[in-house]
Write a protein that holds these residues in place. Structure first.
Motif, PDB file in Angstrom:
ATOM      1  N   ARG A 126      20.320  49.147  47.896  1.00 51.37           N
ATOM      2  CA  ARG A 126      19.005  48.883  47.300  1.00 51.37           C
ATOM      3  C   ARG A 126      19.112  47.894  46.144  1.00 51.37           C
ATOM      4  NH1 ARG A 126      16.769  54.634  45.932  1.00 51.37           N
ATOM      5  NH2 ARG A 126      18.329  55.426  47.350  1.00 51.37           N
ATOM      6  N   PHE A 127      20.203  47.989  45.397  1.00 54.02           N
ATOM      7  CA  PHE A 127      20.368  47.149  44.206  1.00 54.02           C
ATOM      8  C   PHE A 127      21.658  46.332  44.324  1.00 54.02           C
ATOM      9  CE2 PHE A 127      18.857  51.424  42.542  1.00 54.02           C
ATOM     10  CZ  PHE A 127      17.509  51.089  42.492  1.00 54.02           C
ATOM     11  N   PRO A 128      21.697  45.354  45.209  1.00 48.85           N
ATOM     12  CA  PRO A 128      22.950  44.582  45.320  1.00 48.85           C
ATOM     13  C   PRO A 128      23.222  43.818  44.026  1.00 48.85           C
ATOM     14  CG  PRO A 128      21.200  43.652  46.715  1.00 48.85           C
ATOM     15  CD  PRO A 128      20.634  44.876  46.100  1.00 48.85           C
ATOM     16  N   PRO A 129      24.487  43.699  43.606  1.00 49.02           N
ATOM     17  CA  PRO A 129      24.779  43.017  42.348  1.00 49.02           C
ATOM     18  C   PRO A 129      24.295  41.564  42.378  1.00 49.02           C
ATOM     19  CG  PRO A 129      26.767  43.897  43.358  1.00 49.02           C
ATOM     20  CD  PRO A 129      25.669  44.133  44.323  1.00 49.02           C
ATOM     21  N   LYS A 130      23.878  41.085  41.211  1.00 47.53           N
ATOM     22  CA  LYS A 130      23.345  39.710  41.158  1.00 47.53           C
ATOM     23  C   LYS A 130      24.433  38.708  41.525  1.00 47.53           C
ATOM     24  CE  LYS A 130      19.861  40.721  37.693  1.00 47.53           C
ATOM     25  NZ  LYS A 130      20.461  41.910  37.019  1.00 47.53           N
ATOM     26  N   MET A 299      33.213  51.197  45.682  1.00 51.32           N
ATOM     27  CA  MET A 299      34.112  51.220  46.838  1.00 51.32           C
ATOM     28  C   MET A 299      33.377  50.812  48.112  1.00 51.32           C
ATOM     29  SD  MET A 299      37.094  51.771  45.975  1.00 51.32           S
ATOM     30  CE  MET A 299      38.057  52.341  44.595  1.00 51.32           C
ATOM     31  N   TYR A 300      32.163  51.297  48.268  1.00 46.35           N
ATOM     32  CA  TYR A 300      31.360  50.945  49.444  1.00 46.35           C
ATOM     33  C   TYR A 300      31.059  49.435  49.436  1.00 46.35           C
ATOM     34  CZ  TYR A 300      27.367  50.947  52.656  1.00 46.35           C
ATOM     35  OH  TYR A 300      26.500  50.686  53.692  1.00 46.35           O
ATOM     36  N   TYR A 301      30.713  48.938  48.255  1.00 47.10           N
ATOM     37  CA  TYR A 301      30.413  47.508  48.114  1.00 47.10           C
ATOM     38  C   TYR A 301      31.641  46.659  48.484  1.00 47.10           C
ATOM     39  CZ  TYR A 301      29.478  43.045  45.915  1.00 47.10           C
ATOM     40  OH  TYR A 301      29.330  41.705  45.689  1.00 47.10           O
ATOM     41  N   ARG A 302      32.797  47.032  47.925  1.00 49.60           N
ATOM     42  CA  ARG A 302      34.019  46.262  48.203  1.00 49.60           C
ATOM     43  C   ARG A 302      34.395  46.342  49.677  1.00 49.60           C
ATOM     44  NH1 ARG A 302      34.759  42.523  44.754  1.00 49.60           N
ATOM     45  NH2 ARG A 302      35.446  43.086  42.679  1.00 49.60           N
ATOM     46  N   ASP A 382      36.552  64.815  53.530  1.00 49.08           N
ATOM     47  CA  ASP A 382      35.538  63.846  53.105  1.00 49.08           C
ATOM     48  C   ASP A 382      35.901  62.421  53.529  1.00 49.08           C
ATOM     49  OD1 ASP A 382      37.688  63.370  51.447  1.00 49.08           O
ATOM     50  OD2 ASP A 382      36.636  63.758  49.561  1.00 49.08           O
ATOM     51  N   ALA A 383      36.834  62.287  54.502  1.00 53.78           N
ATOM     52  CA  ALA A 383      37.379  60.958  54.814  1.00 53.78           C
ATOM     53  C   ALA A 383      36.514  60.173  55.809  1.00 53.78           C
ATOM     54  CB  ALA A 383      38.787  61.117  55.393  1.00 53.78           C
ATOM     55  N   TYR A 384      36.134  58.971  55.394  1.00 53.86           N
ATOM     56  CA  TYR A 384      35.440  58.003  56.262  1.00 53.86           C
ATOM     57  C   TYR A 384      36.013  56.646  55.903  1.00 53.86           C
ATOM     58  CZ  TYR A 384      32.592  61.994  57.034  1.00 53.86           C
ATOM     59  OH  TYR A 384      32.221  63.260  57.370  1.00 53.86           O
ATOM     60  N   GLU A 385      36.069  55.742  56.866  1.00 57.25           N
ATOM     61  CA  GLU A 385      36.789  54.497  56.590  1.00 57.25           C
ATOM     62  C   GLU A 385      36.233  53.750  55.385  1.00 57.25           C
ATOM     63  OE1 GLU A 385      36.512  50.908  58.898  1.00 57.25           O
ATOM     64  OE2 GLU A 385      38.677  50.942  59.224  1.00 57.25           O
ATOM     65  N   TRP A 386      34.887  53.773  55.185  1.00 58.14           N
ATOM     66  CA  TRP A 386      34.307  52.982  54.091  1.00 58.14           C
ATOM     67  C   TRP A 386      34.819  53.450  52.731  1.00 58.14           C
ATOM     68  CZ3 TRP A 386      31.810  55.397  50.199  1.00 58.14           C
ATOM     69  CH2 TRP A 386      31.264  56.666  50.439  1.00 58.14           C
ATOM     70  N   VAL A 387      35.249  54.721  52.633  1.00 57.25           N
ATOM     71  CA  VAL A 387      35.702  55.214  51.320  1.00 57.25           C
ATOM     72  C   VAL A 387      37.225  55.331  51.257  1.00 57.25           C
ATOM     73  CG1 VAL A 387      35.290  57.661  51.903  1.00 57.25           C
ATOM     74  CG2 VAL A 387      35.289  56.974  49.521  1.00 57.25           C
ATOM     75  N   VAL A 388      37.868  55.672  52.382  1.00 55.06           N
ATOM     76  CA  VAL A 388      39.330  55.820  52.368  1.00 55.06           C
ATOM     77  C   VAL A 388      40.005  54.463  52.171  1.00 55.06           C
ATOM     78  CG1 VAL A 388      41.345  56.410  53.768  1.00 55.06           C
ATOM     79  CG2 VAL A 388      39.334  57.894  53.792  1.00 55.06           C
ATOM     80  N   THR A 389      39.600  53.490  52.970  1.00 53.86           N
ATOM     81  CA  THR A 389      40.358  52.233  53.004  1.00 53.86           C
ATOM     82  C   THR A 389      40.352  51.493  51.660  1.00 53.86           C
ATOM     83  OG1 THR A 389      40.008  52.200  55.358  1.00 53.86           O
ATOM     84  CG2 THR A 389      40.685  50.130  54.376  1.00 53.86           C
TER      85      THR A 389
END
Ligand SMILES: Cc1cc2nc3c(=O)[nH]c(=O)nc-3n(C[C@H](O)[C@H](O)[C@H](O)COP(=O)(O)OP(=O)(O)OC[C@H]3O[C@@H](n4cnc5c(N)ncnc54)[C@H](O)[C@@H]3O)c2cc1C
Ligand code: SF4
Length: 494
Positions: A126-130, A299-302, A382-389
């Motif tokens: 919703r709020f992507p960094p500028k 982490m999700y953003y990266r 709680d492991a999902y690729e978007w957060v583990v990797t």
């Protein structure tokens, strides 16, 4: 035209953006996905039980819901659309790269219009960094400004500081830790446990003792329990490790927020309310808010910024196999035996054990990053690729060359000894650097500094730590090298 809504097992939002009274909902229990890796049985149980309870709750709200067991997602969708006469499909964009890529191909595969809704489980969508942030801290402050959490009306942080990390580094002092709430499995959950045992015999661990929240109401109860009973001590003991207390004052909410049973903003708002009600100090509440809208969102953003290349990074060129004891917990290293034993049994260890034990050892011992990443993906509830990797390859192993975390998180036994009670009673000596009794963390730590001295010195955030090398004589450097060679040749025997 009937357009069905496909809801993924990690999108169990009470206010899912695709819900529409006229639209049938389909949830698919894909055997291919459940068996993609030998995941922890507690995680598989959580997902199946939560999906089935979610379906039941939607039916109570008047929705038409189809829960379908299928060999794979596409077969399940085809069968559903034929059974319900659907001529179109909608779904919320998946949090994980491969699933989103599959969603983008669905139109061609199913020959019907497919609408992909934006993912609303993450605030950063919703709020992507500028502009792309270099570090987590400015990213976090931007998220605070967007959400207004812990801000004065002037836009300044409540209490005058953005970050109270310095107050949050205490060793556990033995105070009582309130027990975690237990959620007795009902008939639906017991069936999910039985199905996991039947369909996923190769999965890790056991379903026995499963007592996690599986409904929205139970997730809210778990959040309330944390806020009322553990949040106050969360901050000071955030980095502490204990042989007697696995969870300490952590929230254990990640498995719930990662599948949509909770939303990040409501978790933070509950914590802020506790601060306003005088139940928890600012340092604890700010620490929790930072984890959720800072680290988690970052982490999700990266992940999305760096995929798909992130999966293959190996900037330290490490290739050693993962020691066998990561799969058994049978090592004389007391800290590792405790942390691994808990993960294998419950699918959980808290952040500092993940970072400063399990990854720290991996980085110091030169373990192949993708092998350790797979271990994390398979072992945790709680492991999902978007957060583990990003956490394992970026923060934990620094294998991305320092994009996600600008310094390698490495430490010797002196840190572990300071933050835990593990070293007392360990086979190894936390004070020794070489010799048969020396703690392997020490030998490997000093070897890492010696081997990578030039690269580490060039890092402004790490340089000062390398200065300790000047106290090592030439003979001590040789001894560290020789002892390391011996350790690395027999990692399975530690
Ligand atoms: C090597 C490594 C592997 C990790 N693997 C996972 C994983 O598989 N799944 C997962 O959700 N988190 C993972 N994390 C992040 C963090 O360790 C867990 O979110 C946290 O330990 C979950 O326990 P908790 O809910 O008790 O967290 P708390 O300590 O109570 O923290 C509150 C919440 O903050 C969020 N959070 C805190 N730190 C992070 C972070 N670095 N990244 C993302 N979210 C964060 C979580 O949602 C967590 O529930 C990993 C971190 C490291 C260093
Ligand atoms: S001495 Fe070393 S291996 Fe043993 S508990 Fe301490 S840090 Fe871990």
């Amino acid at each position: 035209m009937i357009s069905s809504l496909w809801i993924l097992g990690d999108q169990l939002l009470v206010n899912h953006p695709g819900l529409h009274p006229e639209s049938p909902v389909v949830l698919i229990e894909s055997l291919e996905r459940l068996r993609q890796r030998p995941y922890h049985k507690r995680k598989l149980t959580l997902i199946l039980a939560a999906m089935r309870h979610y379906a039941a709750a939607l039916r109570e709200r008047g929705y038409s819901v189809d829960v379908r067991v299928a060999p794979d997602f596409v077969t399940g969708l085809r069968e559903h659309m034929a059974a319900y006469g659907s001529t179109g499909l909608r779904c919320m964009a998946a949090a994980e790269y491969d699933t989103r890529a599959r969603q983008q191909q669905l139109e061609a595969e199913l020959h019907v219009p497919v609408e992909l809704l934006p993912n609303n489980q993450f605030l950063v969508e919703r709020f992507p960094p500028k502009k792309p942030p270099r570090l987590m801290e400015p990213f976090y402050r931007e998220m605070r400004r967007h959400t207004g959490l812990l801000l004065e009306s002037t836009g300044e942080p409540i209490g005058g500081q953005w970050n109270y990390d310095a107050e949050n580094r205490k060793r556990y002092d033995g105070r009582t830790v309130p027990p975690l709430p237990q959620f007795e499995p009902d008939a639906l959950t017991r069936q999910a446990m039985a199905d996991v045992e039947l369909h996923c015999p190769d999965a890790l661990g056991s379903t026995a003792g499963f007592a996690m929240p599986v409904t929205r109401a139970q997730a809210l109860a778990a959040l309330e329990d944390f806020v009322q009973r553990r949040l106050a001590d969360f901050g000071p003991f955030e980095d502490a490790m204990s042989s007697s207390e696995a969870v300490l004052f952590h929230s254990l909410l990640s498995p719930l927020v990662n599948i949509g049973l909770l939303e990040p903003l409501e978790m933070c708002e509950a914590a802020v309310q506790a601060y306003q009600d005088g139940l928890a100090p600012l340092a604890s509440v700010e620490g929790f808010v930072r984890q959720v809208i800072g680290w988690r969102e970052y982490m999700y953003y990266r992940y999305w910024e760096m995929m798909p290349g992130l999966r293959d990074v190996n900037s330290w060129n490490h290739h050693a196999p993962l020691p066998n004891w990561y799969w058994s917990g049978e090592t004389r290293m007391r800290c590792m035996a405790h942390a691994i034993g808990r993960v294998l049994q419950d699918g959980y260890s808290h952040h500092i054990e993940r970072l400063m034990l399990l990854c720290n050892f991996g980085l110091l011992a030169g373990i192949q990053p993708q092998e350790l990443n797979a271990w994390f993906l398979e072992c945790y509830v709680d492991a999902y690729e978007w957060v583990v990797t990003p956490n394992v390859l970026g923060m934990g192993l620094n294998a991305d060359g320092g994009v996600i975390a600008t310094k390698p998180y490495i430490a010797s036994a002196s840190y572990i000894n300071k933050m835990s009670d593990y070293c007392g009673g360990c086979h190894y000596n936390p004070k020794a650097r070489t010799g048969a009794e020396a703690c392997p963390f020490n030998t490997l730590y000093w070897h890492f500094l010696i081997k990578h001295e030039a690269r580490l010195r060039a890092n402004p955030r790490f340089g000062p730590a390398v200065l300790g090398l000047k106290h090592l004589t030439a003979a001590e450097r040789v001894a560290v090298r020789e002892h390391t060679a011996m350790l690395l040749s027999a990692l399975d025997d530690l």
